[in-house]
Design a protein around this motif. Sequence first.
Motif, PDB file in Angstrom:
ATOM      1  N   PHE A 121      16.328   4.008  -1.768  1.00  0.00           N
ATOM      2  CA  PHE A 121      15.464   2.842  -1.894  1.00  0.00           C
ATOM      3  C   PHE A 121      14.003   3.242  -1.725  1.00  0.00           C
ATOM      4  CE2 PHE A 121      13.607  -1.272  -0.828  1.00  0.00           C
ATOM      5  CZ  PHE A 121      14.243  -2.093  -1.737  1.00  0.00           C
ATOM      6  N   LEU A 122      13.720   4.135  -0.785  1.00  0.00           N
ATOM      7  CA  LEU A 122      12.357   4.631  -0.570  1.00  0.00           C
ATOM      8  C   LEU A 122      11.827   5.294  -1.837  1.00  0.00           C
ATOM      9  CD1 LEU A 122       9.947   5.443   1.309  1.00  0.00           C
ATOM     10  CD2 LEU A 122      11.245   7.508   1.808  1.00  0.00           C
ATOM     11  N   THR A 123      12.642   6.138  -2.457  1.00  0.00           N
ATOM     12  CA  THR A 123      12.233   6.826  -3.683  1.00  0.00           C
ATOM     13  C   THR A 123      11.970   5.831  -4.811  1.00  0.00           C
ATOM     14  OG1 THR A 123      13.544   8.745  -3.045  1.00  0.00           O
ATOM     15  CG2 THR A 123      12.915   8.588  -5.354  1.00  0.00           C
ATOM     16  N   ALA A 124      12.880   4.865  -5.003  1.00  0.00           N
ATOM     17  CA  ALA A 124      12.732   3.878  -6.073  1.00  0.00           C
ATOM     18  C   ALA A 124      11.517   2.979  -5.846  1.00  0.00           C
ATOM     19  CB  ALA A 124      13.994   3.035  -6.187  1.00  0.00           C
ATOM     20  N   LEU A 125      11.311   2.533  -4.612  1.00  0.00           N
ATOM     21  CA  LEU A 125      10.181   1.646  -4.322  1.00  0.00           C
ATOM     22  C   LEU A 125       8.852   2.382  -4.463  1.00  0.00           C
ATOM     23  CD1 LEU A 125       9.078  -1.065  -3.452  1.00  0.00           C
ATOM     24  CD2 LEU A 125       9.577  -0.470  -1.087  1.00  0.00           C
ATOM     25  N   THR A 126       8.789   3.616  -3.996  1.00  0.00           N
ATOM     26  CA  THR A 126       7.562   4.398  -4.129  1.00  0.00           C
ATOM     27  C   THR A 126       7.218   4.620  -5.596  1.00  0.00           C
ATOM     28  OG1 THR A 126       8.000   5.496  -2.016  1.00  0.00           O
ATOM     29  CG2 THR A 126       6.437   6.561  -3.493  1.00  0.00           C
ATOM     30  N   GLY A 133      12.747   6.503  10.863  1.00  0.00           N
ATOM     31  CA  GLY A 133      14.111   6.864  11.264  1.00  0.00           C
ATOM     32  C   GLY A 133      14.945   7.093  10.024  1.00  0.00           C
ATOM     33  N   ASP A 134      16.248   7.189  10.193  1.00  0.00           N
ATOM     34  CA  ASP A 134      17.140   7.478   9.070  1.00  0.00           C
ATOM     35  C   ASP A 134      17.413   6.275   8.186  1.00  0.00           C
ATOM     36  OD1 ASP A 134      17.381  10.110   9.739  1.00  0.00           O
ATOM     37  OD2 ASP A 134      19.246   9.860  10.858  1.00  0.00           O
ATOM     38  N   THR A 135      17.533   5.087   8.779  1.00  0.00           N
ATOM     39  CA  THR A 135      17.974   3.926   8.006  1.00  0.00           C
ATOM     40  C   THR A 135      16.946   2.802   7.926  1.00  0.00           C
ATOM     41  OG1 THR A 135      19.010   2.911   9.937  1.00  0.00           O
ATOM     42  CG2 THR A 135      20.384   4.370   8.594  1.00  0.00           C
ATOM     43  N   VAL A 136      15.751   3.013   8.447  1.00  0.00           N
ATOM     44  CA  VAL A 136      14.731   1.966   8.467  1.00  0.00           C
ATOM     45  C   VAL A 136      13.516   2.426   7.668  1.00  0.00           C
ATOM     46  CG1 VAL A 136      13.209   0.571   9.937  1.00  0.00           C
ATOM     47  CG2 VAL A 136      15.513   1.133  10.715  1.00  0.00           C
ATOM     48  N   LEU A 137      12.964   1.518   6.865  1.00  0.00           N
ATOM     49  CA  LEU A 137      11.741   1.779   6.118  1.00  0.00           C
ATOM     50  C   LEU A 137      10.659   0.828   6.608  1.00  0.00           C
ATOM     51  CD1 LEU A 137      13.162   1.974   2.480  1.00  0.00           C
ATOM     52  CD2 LEU A 137      12.717   3.857   4.054  1.00  0.00           C
ATOM     53  N   THR A 138       9.434   1.313   6.654  1.00  0.00           N
ATOM     54  CA  THR A 138       8.300   0.471   7.006  1.00  0.00           C
ATOM     55  C   THR A 138       7.413   0.330   5.771  1.00  0.00           C
ATOM     56  OG1 THR A 138       8.334   1.178   9.304  1.00  0.00           O
ATOM     57  CG2 THR A 138       6.292   0.208   8.507  1.00  0.00           C
ATOM     58  N   ILE A 139       7.168  -0.908   5.381  1.00  0.00           N
ATOM     59  CA  ILE A 139       6.278  -1.210   4.259  1.00  0.00           C
ATOM     60  C   ILE A 139       4.935  -1.594   4.858  1.00  0.00           C
ATOM     61  CG2 ILE A 139       5.818  -2.829   2.399  1.00  0.00           C
ATOM     62  CD1 ILE A 139       8.785  -3.089   2.014  1.00  0.00           C
ATOM     63  N   VAL A 140       3.886  -0.929   4.411  1.00  0.00           N
ATOM     64  CA  VAL A 140       2.536  -1.266   4.861  1.00  0.00           C
ATOM     65  C   VAL A 140       1.852  -1.986   3.702  1.00  0.00           C
ATOM     66  CG1 VAL A 140       0.348  -0.382   5.716  1.00  0.00           C
ATOM     67  CG2 VAL A 140       2.480   0.757   6.348  1.00  0.00           C
ATOM     68  N   LEU A 141       1.449  -3.230   3.953  1.00  0.00           N
ATOM     69  CA  LEU A 141       0.773  -4.023   2.936  1.00  0.00           C
ATOM     70  C   LEU A 141      -0.683  -3.572   2.804  1.00  0.00           C
ATOM     71  CD1 LEU A 141       2.229  -7.514   3.855  1.00  0.00           C
ATOM     72  CD2 LEU A 141       3.046  -5.910   2.131  1.00  0.00           C
ATOM     73  N   THR A 142      -1.337  -3.983   1.744  1.00  0.00           N
ATOM     74  CA  THR A 142      -2.708  -3.548   1.486  1.00  0.00           C
ATOM     75  C   THR A 142      -3.696  -4.036   2.537  1.00  0.00           C
ATOM     76  OG1 THR A 142      -2.975  -5.425  -0.015  1.00  0.00           O
ATOM     77  CG2 THR A 142      -2.411  -3.292  -0.997  1.00  0.00           C
ATOM     78  N   ASP A 143      -3.341  -5.091   3.297  1.00  0.00           N
ATOM     79  CA  ASP A 143      -4.216  -5.537   4.376  1.00  0.00           C
ATOM     80  C   ASP A 143      -3.814  -4.929   5.723  1.00  0.00           C
ATOM     81  OD1 ASP A 143      -1.895  -6.951   4.737  1.00  0.00           O
ATOM     82  OD2 ASP A 143      -2.841  -8.921   4.830  1.00  0.00           O
ATOM     83  N   GLY A 144      -2.906  -3.933   5.704  1.00  0.00           N
ATOM     84  CA  GLY A 144      -2.530  -3.199   6.910  1.00  0.00           C
ATOM     85  C   GLY A 144      -1.369  -3.770   7.696  1.00  0.00           C
ATOM     86  N   VAL A 145      -0.802  -4.887   7.271  1.00  0.00           N
ATOM     87  CA  VAL A 145       0.306  -5.513   7.996  1.00  0.00           C
ATOM     88  C   VAL A 145       1.611  -4.770   7.666  1.00  0.00           C
ATOM     89  CG1 VAL A 145       1.648  -7.634   8.285  1.00  0.00           C
ATOM     90  CG2 VAL A 145      -0.820  -7.748   7.975  1.00  0.00           C
ATOM     91  N   PRO A 146       2.339  -4.297   8.704  1.00  0.00           N
ATOM     92  CA  PRO A 146       3.608  -3.603   8.436  1.00  0.00           C
ATOM     93  C   PRO A 146       4.782  -4.583   8.392  1.00  0.00           C
ATOM     94  CG  PRO A 146       3.044  -3.375  10.743  1.00  0.00           C
ATOM     95  CD  PRO A 146       1.933  -4.165  10.099  1.00  0.00           C
ATOM     96  N   GLN A 149       0.837  -1.203   0.000  1.00  0.00           N
ATOM     97  CA  GLN A 149       0.000   0.000   0.000  1.00  0.00           C
ATOM     98  C   GLN A 149       0.874   1.256   0.000  1.00  0.00           C
ATOM     99  OE1 GLN A 149      -3.328   0.133  -0.309  1.00  0.00           O
ATOM    100  NE2 GLN A 149      -3.091   2.351  -0.461  1.00  0.00           N
ATOM    101  N   GLU A 150       1.850   1.296   0.911  1.00  0.00           N
ATOM    102  CA  GLU A 150       2.718   2.469   0.998  1.00  0.00           C
ATOM    103  C   GLU A 150       4.042   2.095   1.659  1.00  0.00           C
ATOM    104  OE1 GLU A 150       1.778   5.623   3.758  1.00  0.00           O
ATOM    105  OE2 GLU A 150       0.540   4.266   4.949  1.00  0.00           O
ATOM    106  N   VAL A 151       5.023   2.965   1.472  1.00  0.00           N
ATOM    107  CA  VAL A 151       6.338   2.814   2.104  1.00  0.00           C
ATOM    108  C   VAL A 151       6.631   4.131   2.797  1.00  0.00           C
ATOM    109  CG1 VAL A 151       8.755   2.273   1.737  1.00  0.00           C
ATOM    110  CG2 VAL A 151       7.053   1.395   0.156  1.00  0.00           C
ATOM    111  N   ARG A 152       7.071   4.047   4.064  1.00  0.00           N
ATOM    112  CA  ARG A 152       7.376   5.282   4.787  1.00  0.00           C
ATOM    113  C   ARG A 152       8.656   5.108   5.596  1.00  0.00           C
ATOM    114  NH1 ARG A 152       1.889   4.258   7.535  1.00  0.00           N
ATOM    115  NH2 ARG A 152       2.441   2.724   9.084  1.00  0.00           N
ATOM    116  N   PRO A 153       9.385   6.198   5.778  1.00  0.00           N
ATOM    117  CA  PRO A 153      10.616   6.104   6.574  1.00  0.00           C
ATOM    118  C   PRO A 153      10.282   5.946   8.052  1.00  0.00           C
ATOM    119  CG  PRO A 153      10.259   8.356   5.825  1.00  0.00           C
ATOM    120  CD  PRO A 153       9.189   7.530   5.212  1.00  0.00           C
TER     121      PRO A 153
END
Length: 194
Positions: free
Chosen positions: A71-76, A44-57, A38-42
């Motif tokens: 990586f955040l820019t490319a994945l988004t 902290g500085d070096t960790v990304l959180t991916i939120v799946l479409t069913d809400g699981v991070p 669903q989305e990718v968000r930072p």
Amino acid sequence: MLSPQVLSKGDQSAILRPDRLTTSDGRRITHIPLAAIQEVRPDGDTVLTIVLTDGVPRRLTGGNAYAASAFLTALTAALPEQRDPAGSALITTEEGGSIIKVWQVWCGALALYHPNGKRAGWYKYTDTSGNEHTTGYGANRATEEIHVVYDAESPTFSLAAEPLSSTVVKHVLGGGASLTILGLGLWGVLAPYI
């Protein structure tokens, strides 16, 4: 063809491919279709959180802030317009290769055994500006893909990153063989005087 975007720290890595995100944690490999994100968000500085479409991070850990940001820019940018609400149900997980294969490679079987049936003499990689480069470092490996680390200001200078376990095995066996040869040489020189 562009090289896949890679985010890694230690034994954890995430590789952005055209249709999926492949993460590995040690020997466990997970494939996440981009349509399930669903989305990718930072976080902290070096960790990304991916939120799946069913809400699981899910968390991705990077080695430095610049790599995590790239990586955040490319994945988004790679996320499709159409998302699949199944989320976690679309994820597949598998176990990586056997540890025995690593021992076979470092014990000299590399010259005889290649899982992909061929030996690569060089590898191509694409820098962040889109220029293709080749490297012979890491040649004769038993894999079609390697993790290349390069200097962003001089992309032609590159090294192939190795897993810690492979590096330790290689140096322990190399050091042991060197000490054995040294010991035999000393024995040959000193044996007549003992």
